[in-house]
Design a protein around this motif. Structure first.
Motif, PDB file in Angstrom:
ATOM      1  N   MET A   1       0.834  -1.194   0.000  1.00  0.00           N
ATOM      2  CA  MET A   1       0.000   0.000   0.000  1.00  0.00           C
ATOM      3  C   MET A   1       0.876   1.254   0.000  1.00  0.00           C
ATOM      4  SD  MET A   1      -1.255   2.708   2.046  1.00  0.00           S
ATOM      5  CE  MET A   1      -0.877   2.219   3.720  1.00  0.00           C
ATOM      6  N   ASN A   2       0.498   2.217  -0.832  1.00  0.00           N
ATOM      7  CA  ASN A   2       1.121   3.525  -0.767  1.00  0.00           C
ATOM      8  C   ASN A   2       0.040   4.573  -1.000  1.00  0.00           C
ATOM      9  OD1 ASN A   2       1.129   4.444  -3.764  1.00  0.00           O
ATOM     10  ND2 ASN A   2       2.019   2.374  -3.837  1.00  0.00           N
ATOM     11  N   TYR A   3       0.327   5.786  -0.582  1.00  0.00           N
ATOM     12  CA  TYR A   3      -0.694   6.821  -0.704  1.00  0.00           C
ATOM     13  C   TYR A   3      -0.055   8.170  -0.972  1.00  0.00           C
ATOM     14  CZ  TYR A   3       0.558   8.367   4.021  1.00  0.00           C
ATOM     15  OH  TYR A   3       1.250   8.841   5.109  1.00  0.00           O
ATOM     16  N   THR A   4      -0.870   9.070  -1.487  1.00  0.00           N
ATOM     17  CA  THR A   4      -0.471  10.464  -1.659  1.00  0.00           C
ATOM     18  C   THR A   4      -1.561  11.329  -1.055  1.00  0.00           C
ATOM     19  OG1 THR A   4      -1.537  10.614  -3.833  1.00  0.00           O
ATOM     20  CG2 THR A   4       0.806   9.998  -3.783  1.00  0.00           C
ATOM     21  N   GLN A   5      -1.211  12.559  -0.741  1.00  0.00           N
ATOM     22  CA  GLN A   5      -2.201  13.481  -0.180  1.00  0.00           C
ATOM     23  C   GLN A   5      -2.142  14.805  -0.922  1.00  0.00           C
ATOM     24  OE1 GLN A   5      -1.165  15.576   3.555  1.00  0.00           O
ATOM     25  NE2 GLN A   5       0.334  13.934   3.852  1.00  0.00           N
ATOM     26  N   ALA A   6      -3.289  15.470  -0.975  1.00  0.00           N
ATOM     27  CA  ALA A   6      -3.358  16.773  -1.636  1.00  0.00           C
ATOM     28  C   ALA A   6      -4.385  17.627  -0.900  1.00  0.00           C
ATOM     29  CB  ALA A   6      -3.767  16.614  -3.096  1.00  0.00           C
ATOM     30  N   VAL A   7      -4.101  18.908  -0.790  1.00  0.00           N
ATOM     31  CA  VAL A   7      -5.022  19.829  -0.124  1.00  0.00           C
ATOM     32  C   VAL A   7      -6.256  20.021  -1.001  1.00  0.00           C
ATOM     33  CG1 VAL A   7      -5.353  22.169   0.748  1.00  0.00           C
ATOM     34  CG2 VAL A   7      -3.145  21.020   1.047  1.00  0.00           C
ATOM     35  N   GLY A   8      -7.431  19.848  -0.397  1.00  0.00           N
ATOM     36  CA  GLY A   8      -8.675  20.003  -1.137  1.00  0.00           C
ATOM     37  C   GLY A   8      -9.377  21.303  -0.781  1.00  0.00           C
ATOM     38  N   GLU A   9     -10.602  21.461  -1.249  1.00  0.00           N
ATOM     39  CA  GLU A   9     -11.374  22.660  -0.984  1.00  0.00           C
ATOM     40  C   GLU A   9     -12.061  22.578   0.371  1.00  0.00           C
ATOM     41  OE1 GLU A   9     -14.119  22.983  -4.184  1.00  0.00           O
ATOM     42  OE2 GLU A   9     -12.610  23.696  -5.630  1.00  0.00           O
ATOM     43  N   LYS A  10     -12.352  23.761   0.940  1.00  0.00           N
ATOM     44  CA  LYS A  10     -13.117  23.870   2.181  1.00  0.00           C
ATOM     45  C   LYS A  10     -12.539  23.015   3.296  1.00  0.00           C
ATOM     46  CE  LYS A  10     -17.468  25.166  -0.036  1.00  0.00           C
ATOM     47  NZ  LYS A  10     -18.901  24.878  -0.207  1.00  0.00           N
ATOM     48  N   SER A  11     -11.248  23.188   3.552  1.00  0.00           N
ATOM     49  CA  SER A  11     -10.568  22.510   4.663  1.00  0.00           C
ATOM     50  C   SER A  11     -10.704  20.994   4.577  1.00  0.00           C
ATOM     51  CB  SER A  11     -11.099  23.015   6.012  1.00  0.00           C
ATOM     52  OG  SER A  11     -10.853  24.391   6.166  1.00  0.00           O
ATOM     53  N   THR A  12     -10.304  20.456   3.449  1.00  0.00           N
ATOM     54  CA  THR A  12     -10.262  19.009   3.280  1.00  0.00           C
ATOM     55  C   THR A  12      -8.894  18.595   2.753  1.00  0.00           C
ATOM     56  OG1 THR A  12     -11.128  19.108   1.021  1.00  0.00           O
ATOM     57  CG2 THR A  12     -12.739  18.815   2.806  1.00  0.00           C
ATOM     58  N   VAL A  13      -8.571  17.345   2.984  1.00  0.00           N
ATOM     59  CA  VAL A  13      -7.383  16.731   2.408  1.00  0.00           C
ATOM     60  C   VAL A  13      -7.829  15.488   1.649  1.00  0.00           C
ATOM     61  CG1 VAL A  13      -5.271  15.436   2.923  1.00  0.00           C
ATOM     62  CG2 VAL A  13      -5.729  17.582   4.120  1.00  0.00           C
ATOM     63  N   LYS A  14      -7.353  15.356   0.425  1.00  0.00           N
ATOM     64  CA  LYS A  14      -7.707  14.189  -0.378  1.00  0.00           C
ATOM     65  C   LYS A  14      -6.569  13.167  -0.304  1.00  0.00           C
ATOM     66  CE  LYS A  14      -8.919  12.646  -5.050  1.00  0.00           C
ATOM     67  NZ  LYS A  14      -9.109  13.046  -6.467  1.00  0.00           N
ATOM     68  N   LEU A  15      -6.892  11.989   0.233  1.00  0.00           N
ATOM     69  CA  LEU A  15      -5.940  10.879   0.277  1.00  0.00           C
ATOM     70  C   LEU A  15      -6.235   9.926  -0.870  1.00  0.00           C
ATOM     71  CD1 LEU A  15      -6.054  10.028   4.112  1.00  0.00           C
ATOM     72  CD2 LEU A  15      -4.297  11.353   2.911  1.00  0.00           C
ATOM     73  N   THR A  16      -5.207   9.656  -1.668  1.00  0.00           N
ATOM     74  CA  THR A  16      -5.330   8.671  -2.741  1.00  0.00           C
ATOM     75  C   THR A  16      -4.509   7.461  -2.319  1.00  0.00           C
ATOM     76  OG1 THR A  16      -5.540  10.430  -4.385  1.00  0.00           O
ATOM     77  CG2 THR A  16      -4.980   8.234  -5.192  1.00  0.00           C
ATOM     78  N   ILE A  17      -5.196   6.346  -2.074  1.00  0.00           N
ATOM     79  CA  ILE A  17      -4.552   5.166  -1.484  1.00  0.00           C
ATOM     80  C   ILE A  17      -4.546   4.029  -2.504  1.00  0.00           C
ATOM     81  CG2 ILE A  17      -4.470   3.677   0.553  1.00  0.00           C
ATOM     82  CD1 ILE A  17      -6.516   5.639   1.848  1.00  0.00           C
ATOM     83  N   ASN A  18      -3.357   3.567  -2.845  1.00  0.00           N
ATOM     84  CA  ASN A  18      -3.193   2.507  -3.851  1.00  0.00           C
ATOM     85  C   ASN A  18      -2.905   1.171  -3.178  1.00  0.00           C
ATOM     86  OD1 ASN A  18      -3.178   4.438  -6.178  1.00  0.00           O
ATOM     87  ND2 ASN A  18      -1.299   5.146  -5.176  1.00  0.00           N
ATOM     88  N   PHE A  19      -3.676   0.146  -3.567  1.00  0.00           N
ATOM     89  CA  PHE A  19      -3.474  -1.194  -3.041  1.00  0.00           C
ATOM     90  C   PHE A  19      -3.100  -2.133  -4.187  1.00  0.00           C
ATOM     91  CE2 PHE A  19      -6.477   0.842  -0.153  1.00  0.00           C
ATOM     92  CZ  PHE A  19      -5.899   0.593   1.076  1.00  0.00           C
ATOM     93  N   THR A  20      -2.154  -3.015  -3.914  1.00  0.00           N
ATOM     94  CA  THR A  20      -1.737  -3.984  -4.925  1.00  0.00           C
ATOM     95  C   THR A  20      -2.833  -5.025  -5.117  1.00  0.00           C
ATOM     96  OG1 THR A  20      -0.717  -5.469  -3.309  1.00  0.00           O
ATOM     97  CG2 THR A  20       0.670  -3.693  -4.215  1.00  0.00           C
ATOM     98  N   GLU A  21      -2.700  -5.802  -6.183  1.00  0.00           N
ATOM     99  CA  GLU A  21      -3.672  -6.866  -6.435  1.00  0.00           C
ATOM    100  C   GLU A  21      -3.662  -7.869  -5.296  1.00  0.00           C
ATOM    101  OE1 GLU A  21      -6.603  -9.146  -8.423  1.00  0.00           O
ATOM    102  OE2 GLU A  21      -5.940  -7.060  -8.557  1.00  0.00           O
ATOM    103  N   GLU A  22      -2.495  -8.138  -4.751  1.00  0.00           N
ATOM    104  CA  GLU A  22      -2.393  -9.098  -3.645  1.00  0.00           C
ATOM    105  C   GLU A  22      -3.142  -8.581  -2.415  1.00  0.00           C
ATOM    106  OE1 GLU A  22       1.053 -11.369  -0.965  1.00  0.00           O
ATOM    107  OE2 GLU A  22       1.624  -9.983  -2.580  1.00  0.00           O
ATOM    108  N   GLU A  23      -2.981  -7.301  -2.110  1.00  0.00           N
ATOM    109  CA  GLU A  23      -3.680  -6.714  -0.960  1.00  0.00           C
ATOM    110  C   GLU A  23      -5.189  -6.710  -1.188  1.00  0.00           C
ATOM    111  OE1 GLU A  23      -0.401  -3.492   0.726  1.00  0.00           O
ATOM    112  OE2 GLU A  23      -1.538  -3.023  -1.094  1.00  0.00           O
ATOM    113  N   TRP A  24      -5.608  -6.408  -2.406  1.00  0.00           N
ATOM    114  CA  TRP A  24      -7.030  -6.374  -2.732  1.00  0.00           C
ATOM    115  C   TRP A  24      -7.653  -7.752  -2.610  1.00  0.00           C
ATOM    116  CZ3 TRP A  24     -11.417  -4.376  -2.594  1.00  0.00           C
ATOM    117  CH2 TRP A  24     -12.442  -4.623  -3.514  1.00  0.00           C
ATOM    118  N   GLN A  25      -6.983  -8.771  -3.144  1.00  0.00           N
ATOM    119  CA  GLN A  25      -7.503 -10.129  -3.057  1.00  0.00           C
ATOM    120  C   GLN A  25      -7.522 -10.621  -1.612  1.00  0.00           C
ATOM    121  OE1 GLN A  25      -9.061 -11.766  -5.411  1.00  0.00           O
ATOM    122  NE2 GLN A  25      -8.665 -10.069  -6.848  1.00  0.00           N
TER     123      GLN A  25
END
Length: 456
Positions: A1-25
């Motif tokens: 698993m790895n993730y990135t973060q970005a500042v969003g609108e109206k005091s939010t943070v957007k987390l984009t979280i990537n999971f491998t096929e093995e983690e998903w299964q």
């Protein structure tokens, strides 16, 4: 698993979280083990069908929702802990699937409402109203009257009209635009005139009525009345007076105060009352002055407050209101129904108060962090020792018996006291009609301290 973060609108943070096929299964397999007992497949006992069989029967995505939950529970809060120095979540995230491709894993996004950064134009050099309250002999007389009223004798009155201070028994029926409304009708209701129990103007118009008399009175519901459908409306109440009673007070003498107030003489009793009222007036003066300081600073501050923080504050306000009702033996749900409101309408009325309360919390927290205000272990221990002495315990005994939350409370109390020491000495306080003055008076605000303690 790895993730990135970005500042969003109206005091939010957007987390984009990537999971491998093995983690998903792996998450799908966990979902299968947790939920397989819910699915019935012909030829298999419930909970015994293999995963491929259930997927074939119900569709390949049958376990996806629970698998999303598995990944969320296992990783989201760990990410928040890792990023705690960068942002603070203040509500539940909005979750969605950004990308999902067979054999390539899955990407989830979480839009997180976060504690906003506050911009304060200034919190020094302001002119702020200072509140002062005094104690008069009339205040002491009023307290003495309350003491006497505890043992007053109720006497029925038949030879005069009712007046302020009497308890009257009335029947009343209220209507707005000719229509009766919920809670506006009662029979045999006991009302103390001048108590302020009813809306303004009601009790004053009942005064002067005689036993058996009837009268129509007209009143106006306040603009901030709790029931939306009655706010600002004119109402007519048909009143019938059934009975008048008054309280006959005992004499305030040395014998009475010795028995009921723990004082040897009336003079000693009045001195004790004066001392108590002076302390209360001092605390009230401090509380309202500190609230005045925070309100003025908030005028020079701005922040994008996420809706989650407003809703959380409303939750707290509704809970406090519910507790007050409980002391009167009333359930919140019954009260809301009695007022002719839905729970959503009831909550909405707190919103105008919730926003400034949240802003006050944010402003206080920002100044504390900016000025580096804290509490040392020595200061905390000194406060613990002081509290221990007040209950006859040594420092070690009292500290050992303390709830861990009490230590946090003491720490926050010290910090907030320091905060207002700082603000009072760095702003000009003026009394009504008086000149501005600098002061280093030690504060003891309740509302500001409660605000910060809740934050902690």
């Amino acid at each position: 698993m790895n993730y990135t973060q970005a500042v969003g609108e109206k005091s939010t943070v957007k987390l984009t979280i990537n999971f491998t096929e093995e983690e998903w299964q792996g998450a799908i397999s966990q979902a299968y083990l947790k939920t397989r007992g819910k699915y019935a497949v012909p030829g298999f006992r419930k909970g015994k069908a293999p995963k491929p069989v259930i997927e074939n029967y119900y569709g390949k995505g049958v376990f996806y929702d629970e698998a999303f939950n598995v990944l969320y529970r296992e990783h989201y809060f760990a990410i928040l802990e890792k990023e705690k120095d960068n942002f603070t979540a203040v509500g539940e995230p909005e979750l969605s699937v950004e990308e999902m491709e067979e054999g390539k894993g899955i990407t989830l996004t979480a839009v997180v409402p976060v504690k906003p950064e506050v911009e304060i134009e200034t919190y020094k050099g302001l002119k702020i109203k200072k509140y002062e309250y005094n104690v008069t002999e009339a205040d002491i007389d009023a307290e003495a009257k309350k003491l006497l009223e505890r043992n007053a004798t109720e006497v029925e009155v038949t030879d005069r009209p009712c007046k302020n201070g009497d308890k009257v028994n009335i029947d009343f029926s209220g209507s707005v635009d000719g229509e009766k409304f919920a809670g506006g009708t009662a029979e045999g209701y006991d009302l103390v005139l001048g108590s302020g129990s009813f809306i303004p103007g009601f009790e004053a118009q009942v005064e002067g009525m005689e036993i058996g008399g009837a009268r129509d009175i007209t009143v106006k519901f306040p603009e901030d009345y709790q029931a939306d459908n009655l706010r600002g409306k004119d109402a007519v109440f048909a009143i019938k007076l059934n009975k008048i009673t008054e309280n006959k007070l005992p004499e305030l003498n040395d014998e009475y105060v010795k028995k009921h107030a723990g004082a040897e003489t009336v003079e000693e009793y009045r001195n004790n009352v004066r001392e108590r009222l002076l302390k209360s007036a001092e605390n009230r003066s401090r509380d309202e002055t500190e609230n005045s300081i925070v309100e003025e600073i908030c005028k020079h501050a701005k922040a994008e407050i996420p809706e989650a923080m407003i809703e959380s504050e409303i939750d707290s306000m509704v809970k406090d209101f519910s507790y007050r009702l409980m002391y009167q033996g009333i359930k919140l749900e019954d009260y809301v129904k009695y007022m002719g409101q839905t729970m959503e309408q009831f909550r909405e009325q707190f919103k105008p108060q919730a926003q400034p309360r949240v802003m006050s919390q944010l402003v206080i927290d920002k100044i504390i962090r900016t000025e580096g205000i804290g509490a040392t272990d020595a200061e905390i221990d000194a406060k613990i020792e002081e509290q221990g002495k007040s209950v006859g315990k040594s420092f070690e005994e009292y500290k050992k018996s303390m709830d861990p939350r009490q230590a946090d409370y003491i720490k926050n109390d010290i910090i907030v006291t320091k905060l207002f020491d700082f603000l009072m000495s760095n702003n000009e306080l003026y009394t009504e009609g008086g000149a501005a003055e600098k002061t280093a008076e030690k504060p003891a605000a309740k509302s500001a301290k409660k605000t910060t303690k809740k934050k902690a």
